[in-house]
Design a protein around this motif. Sequence first.
Motif, short mmCIF file in Angstrom:
data_model
loop_
_atom_site.label_atom_id
_atom_site.label_comp_id
_atom_site.label_asym_id
_atom_site.label_seq_id
_atom_site.Cartn_x
_atom_site.Cartn_y
_atom_site.Cartn_z
N THR A 43 0.85 -1.21 0.00
CA THR A 43 0.00 0.00 0.00
C THR A 43 0.88 1.25 0.00
N ILE A 44 1.94 1.24 0.84
CA ILE A 44 2.86 2.40 0.90
C ILE A 44 3.50 2.63 -0.47
N VAL A 96 14.29 4.66 -4.97
CA VAL A 96 14.29 3.41 -4.17
C VAL A 96 14.67 3.70 -2.73
N GLU A 97 15.64 4.59 -2.51
CA GLU A 97 16.10 4.89 -1.15
C GLU A 97 14.97 5.48 -0.31
N ILE A 98 14.18 6.38 -0.91
CA ILE A 98 13.05 7.00 -0.19
C ILE A 98 12.02 5.92 0.18
N ILE A 99 11.76 5.04 -0.80
CA ILE A 99 10.80 3.94 -0.54
C ILE A 99 11.30 3.09 0.63
N ARG A 103 10.27 2.84 8.33
CA ARG A 103 9.49 3.59 9.31
C ARG A 103 8.28 2.78 9.80
N TYR A 104 7.66 2.02 8.88
CA TYR A 104 6.43 1.29 9.22
C TYR A 104 6.69 -0.21 9.48
N PRO A 124 11.74 2.99 -14.48
CA PRO A 124 10.88 3.84 -13.62
C PRO A 124 10.18 3.00 -12.55
N ILE A 125 10.03 3.59 -11.36
CA ILE A 125 9.43 2.86 -10.23
C ILE A 125 8.03 2.37 -10.57
N ALA A 126 7.26 3.19 -11.27
CA ALA A 126 5.88 2.81 -11.65
C ALA A 126 5.90 1.55 -12.51
#
Length: 300
Positions: A215-216, A228-231, A237-238, A288-290
């Motif tokens: 979901t995130i 990728v690093e931000i993901i 965090r979760y 691309p991430i998408a």
Amino acid sequence: TSTKNIENPWQAKLYKIPIIKKIVDLFIPKDGTKEYRKLQQDMKNAASKDKIEWIYINRLLLCIVTFIASVIIIMYLHHIVVQNVFTEPTVDYDLIGQMTETQTQTAMELTESDNEYIRHFRGDTSVTVDDIIKEMERGRINRDYEDSSDEEIQVAAERILEKIQTVNSENMQWFEVLLAMVFAVIAYNTPIWMLKFQAKMRQLEMEDEVMQFQTIILMLMRIERVNVEIILEWLERYANYFKEPISKCVNNYESGPWEALEQLKEDVSYPQFIRIVESLQAAVEKIPIADAFDELDTER
């Protein structure tokens, strides 16, 4: 102190005693056997911090303690039945309602009289009503039946024989020892069943966590300039179950994204999460991430 207890619990101290080590080692499956691999997998799935020898010490101790406790309880129950024979007030008529003080006293005197005969014949499994009647008529044990009629003596003798048979039969039976062994076997297997149960619970919670990760990612992949690093930072965090390996991956990310993600795949064993990591590896390779998570988007 808590860390020291985890690294050196009482099981580890017990295992250092040579004789106990020898006994425990007899039960531990040999390294490389199917049973050994299965146990290691169960421990891994349950995220157990224990060592195999500690688990086997728990198994053997539970088995021994359960067997001894079962035998003691069974013997105690027999003892209670025998005590009841010796201490319960004896009435030779049908009683309606509560006994009066006088009736109780008479009933206890009768119990004491019966007890003298029970003690005399206790352990004799071949005793008959006639043997008891003979002793009553002789008056050697007590003289309570000197003036009694033949019918009264017969009734009393039958009652006493029943009590003697109850007392004689209240010994440990072979099937009760067998029952104690069954309880011991159940106790021996309990630590393994607990591992399997923990693994199942952990599996359910991991499924939940991976769905949360998906979901995130589905939300983040719509945002421009997300990499990728931000993901990974958001997942960390979760995270709960996967927090440790994800944190390790985030820390190693700078020195090589692909290698850090490869290590993350090695650190976890849950296939659904490994699929997420593989998609992240595809995104690292400039897709691309998408597009990397296109399959996940379709599934949802």
